[in-house]
Structures are given as structure tokens and as C-alpha cells.
Design a protein around this motif. Sequence first.
Motif, short mmCIF file in Angstrom:
data_model
loop_
_atom_site.label_atom_id
_atom_site.label_comp_id
_atom_site.label_asym_id
_atom_site.label_seq_id
_atom_site.Cartn_x
_atom_site.Cartn_y
_atom_site.Cartn_z
N VAL A 71 117.43 92.59 92.83
CA VAL A 71 117.32 91.52 93.82
C VAL A 71 116.01 90.77 93.62
CG1 VAL A 71 117.15 90.98 96.27
CG2 VAL A 71 118.78 92.71 95.48
N THR A 72 114.94 91.52 93.41
CA THR A 72 113.61 90.93 93.20
C THR A 72 113.64 89.91 92.07
OG1 THR A 72 112.52 92.95 93.95
CG2 THR A 72 111.21 91.45 92.61
N MET A 73 114.12 90.32 90.91
CA MET A 73 114.07 89.45 89.75
C MET A 73 115.06 88.30 89.84
SD MET A 73 111.57 90.75 88.29
CE MET A 73 111.58 89.74 86.81
N SER A 74 116.19 88.53 90.50
CA SER A 74 117.18 87.46 90.67
C SER A 74 116.63 86.37 91.58
CB SER A 74 118.47 88.04 91.25
OG SER A 74 119.43 87.02 91.44
N LEU A 75 116.00 86.75 92.69
CA LEU A 75 115.40 85.76 93.58
C LEU A 75 114.25 85.04 92.88
CD1 LEU A 75 115.32 87.68 96.99
CD2 LEU A 75 116.58 85.57 96.51
N ARG A 76 113.47 85.79 92.12
CA ARG A 76 112.35 85.19 91.39
C ARG A 76 112.84 84.12 90.43
NH1 ARG A 76 108.62 85.64 87.05
NH2 ARG A 76 106.48 85.78 87.84
N GLN A 77 113.90 84.43 89.69
CA GLN A 77 114.43 83.48 88.72
C GLN A 77 115.00 82.25 89.41
OE1 GLN A 77 114.08 84.00 85.26
NE2 GLN A 77 114.46 81.80 85.39
N GLU A 78 115.69 82.45 90.53
CA GLU A 78 116.27 81.32 91.25
C GLU A 78 115.18 80.38 91.74
OE1 GLU A 78 119.32 80.30 94.97
OE2 GLU A 78 118.77 82.39 94.54
N LEU A 79 114.11 80.94 92.27
CA LEU A 79 113.03 80.11 92.77
C LEU A 79 112.33 79.36 91.64
CD1 LEU A 79 111.45 79.23 95.28
CD2 LEU A 79 109.94 81.19 94.93
N LEU A 80 112.05 80.06 90.55
CA LEU A 80 111.41 79.40 89.40
C LEU A 80 112.28 78.29 88.83
CD1 LEU A 80 109.86 82.47 87.53
CD2 LEU A 80 108.60 80.57 88.55
N ASP A 81 113.59 78.52 88.77
CA ASP A 81 114.50 77.51 88.24
C ASP A 81 114.46 76.24 89.10
OD1 ASP A 81 115.25 79.05 86.10
OD2 ASP A 81 117.14 79.74 86.99
N ILE A 82 114.34 76.40 90.40
CA ILE A 82 114.22 75.23 91.27
C ILE A 82 112.91 74.52 91.00
CG2 ILE A 82 114.00 74.45 93.66
CD1 ILE A 82 115.85 76.78 94.46
N GLN A 83 111.82 75.27 90.96
CA GLN A 83 110.50 74.67 90.80
C GLN A 83 110.35 73.92 89.48
OE1 GLN A 83 108.17 78.23 91.42
NE2 GLN A 83 107.85 77.80 93.60
N TYR A 84 110.91 74.47 88.41
CA TYR A 84 110.78 73.85 87.10
C TYR A 84 111.94 72.91 86.76
CZ TYR A 84 106.73 76.72 85.98
OH TYR A 84 105.48 77.30 85.98
N GLY A 85 112.82 72.64 87.73
CA GLY A 85 113.89 71.68 87.52
C GLY A 85 115.06 72.17 86.71
N ARG A 86 115.15 73.49 86.52
CA ARG A 86 116.27 74.05 85.74
C ARG A 86 117.47 74.37 86.62
NH1 ARG A 86 111.70 77.18 83.61
NH2 ARG A 86 112.31 78.86 85.03
N GLY A 87 117.25 74.50 87.92
CA GLY A 87 118.32 74.81 88.85
C GLY A 87 118.45 73.72 89.89
N GLU A 88 119.56 73.72 90.60
CA GLU A 88 119.82 72.69 91.60
C GLU A 88 118.89 72.86 92.80
OE1 GLU A 88 123.46 71.03 94.44
OE2 GLU A 88 123.81 72.67 93.01
N ASP A 89 118.31 71.76 93.22
CA ASP A 89 117.46 71.76 94.41
C ASP A 89 118.31 71.32 95.60
OD1 ASP A 89 115.43 71.62 96.29
OD2 ASP A 89 114.66 69.69 95.56
N GLY A 90 119.08 72.23 96.14
CA GLY A 90 119.99 71.90 97.22
C GLY A 90 119.31 71.71 98.56
N HIS A 91 118.00 71.99 98.63
CA HIS A 91 117.28 71.89 99.90
C HIS A 91 116.36 70.67 99.97
CE1 HIS A 91 118.16 76.16 99.14
NE2 HIS A 91 118.31 76.27 100.44
N GLY A 92 116.24 69.94 98.87
CA GLY A 92 115.30 68.83 98.85
C GLY A 92 113.86 69.29 98.90
N TRP A 93 113.58 70.41 98.25
CA TRP A 93 112.25 71.01 98.28
C TRP A 93 111.28 70.34 97.30
CZ3 TRP A 93 114.01 76.85 98.33
CH2 TRP A 93 114.37 77.20 99.64
N LEU A 94 111.80 69.67 96.27
CA LEU A 94 110.93 69.11 95.24
C LEU A 94 110.48 67.70 95.61
CD1 LEU A 94 112.76 70.27 92.00
CD2 LEU A 94 110.74 71.29 93.06
#
Length: 368
Positions: free
Chosen positions: A341-364
Amino acid sequence: MTPTTTSAQEFFARTEAAERRSADEIGQILENPGFGSKFTEHMVLIDWDKDQGWHDARVVPYGPIPLEPSAAVFHYAQEIFEGMKAYRHDDGSVWAFRPERNAERFNASARRLALPELPPSVFIDAIKELVTIDQGWVPPAGSGEMSLYLRPFMIATEEALGVRPSNKALFCVIASPAGAYFAGGLKPVSLWVSELYVRAAKGGTGAAKCGGNYAASLASQAEGIEHGCDQVVFLDAQEHTYVEELGGMNLFFVYADGRIVTPELSGTILPGITRSSLVELARERGHDVQERQFSIDEWRDGVASGEITEVFACGTAAVISPVGRLAWNGGSLEMPDTHEVTMSLRQELLDIQYGRGEDGHGWLYQLV
């Protein structure tokens, strides 16, 4: 005066550094930037006083800030700061992660330390101005977890020794290229339970991001290092029973049934932006995330019984770090060696921050 009535370009005067580093020189620095030891060529300064309010916003070459020896910050610690990062995406653009939350927390800290609040639009424009002029210092996309660390701060500058809120203040933003927090690769951290010292008490400054809180944590950190630990766990000041946070990171506990517990924001814990983001992401995955009191005994018993399967800490610098061991006077306990769980959440957050994942919250928020 704020850039809501004029463009940021008109609001901020600019004095560019006479000598700029070449792309090759910056590239050499970015090969091994460390953390907080090398700084970009400019900084943002904005003055405040009781009569004029905020004024004289400027981008100037990075360098010493002249202060009188009687400046209030030296004597009564009226000082606050924030920590955030700028991330390079694959298309070359540069983004911040939830900067409006940093602006909100900055003003909450200002209220607690009796400093003037800064309009959030000015806070964000100051970040944007600095990153724009020093954008060559933002590490390229694909360079791992590298980023440009941003440090906005405010200090009391009035030349007076009277014990009262300062009538003058200075807001500043500096920037430092940051390599991956774990240079040798991500590894679980060991934690020391502080039984002699506390970080904050109810009614104190625990929820503010001010230097005094971090200074208060250093003796415990030194104690932890002496016992072979990386960080310190602080307990509540009243009962010395409930887990609060580390010196600069929030804690999460993952249970075998999918529950996730994190200590509640009781006024003595810094409301981490990484923390709140992880709470949202975990709940969207279906986890029952509980924000409540969590005792040190519940931690020990939960690990011993197998109910707690993962423990991790989070913050801006390290993002998420798994916890590998808990130690205290008279004992220690190894954490479970599972981090799914730790590493999965970590990867999801990093992907959002670096633009690799969808920013569904408008956080960027795009800076450049």
C-alpha cells in the motif's frame, strides 16, 4: 498593492544577476545537487510595515539579507516558512503541487505567530516569478525524483526589543535544486520514541510551520541518532501516550483489513499537504481512513499481533517513506517487511506531481 489589480510583471520589479551560470554549469550541479545546499541565482523579497502594508515586491540576485542586530526575529523568533517543489514535466513545462494549500497554511502560521498575512495570489505569483527567472535550475524530466525545492519564509524585521508583534516584516522566496531524498534508493527508516521531550502542546505552535518547532525537535533527533535511528517519534505533551508526528513528517498505519489510521489534527500536529493528499487518494481506493488518536501501545500491539501490516511517514521532501523499525529506551520492534500500500500510494502521488498520471483533482498549477 497586490497583483490582483495589475499584472505580476508590473508588480514585481526585477534586477537580474549580473553573471548567470551557463547551462553546462547548472547541469553539473544538477548531477549531484544534494538537498538545500546549493541555491539558484535569484530570490524574491517583499516588505511589509504597519503603515504601508505589503510593498516593494522585487526579484533580486540571491545573496545576504541585511538586518539590524535588534531585528525582532533574532530575539523573539517571529518566523514562519513553507516547503514545496517545482516539477518538470515531459513537455518541458514546470508545475507546482497544490500551492494554494501552501499559501493557506502560510497564512495560518502567520496568524499564530502574529505576523501579517500575505494575499494567496501574491504568494503564488512570487513562486512563479522566481521559478520563471531561474527555470534552468529545474531538473529535466526523466531524472528520477529530482525537483526544484522552494522555500518561502517570513521574518519579523522591526528594530526593537520590546516584547510585542513586530511592525515590520520581510517575505522571501529562495530555491534549491533537490535530488532524490534517498540517494541510495528508497529504504525503510528507523524511528526513536522521544520520551524525554515533546514537540508541541495544546494551545502552542504545533500546527504552525515555524522554525521554533523544528528547533525543539533537534535534541530528540540527536538522541535518536545516538541510538542508531533516522528520525524521532513525538508523543502528546499531556499523557505521553498518543503518537503525534515525526520532527517533520506525518505518520500512517495500514491494517490487514484495509483500514488506514493517521493521528488526528488536534492543533499540535502540522497539517501536512502530502498527508491530506494521501488521505484523499486512499479513500478513493476504498480504504477506511481514520483520523483519530493513536497510542504508542496500539502501534506496538498492532505490529506484534499482525493487525498492522505497514507503517509509513510522509512529507514534502521524502514524499512517502516506509518505516522499518521502532526503538525506545529498553526495547525495539521491527515493522512488517511489506510495503504494498505504501509504495502504491507513493507511486500514484509521484505520477501526479511529475505529470505521468491523471490529475483528477486539479492539484497541479503551471508555473512555466
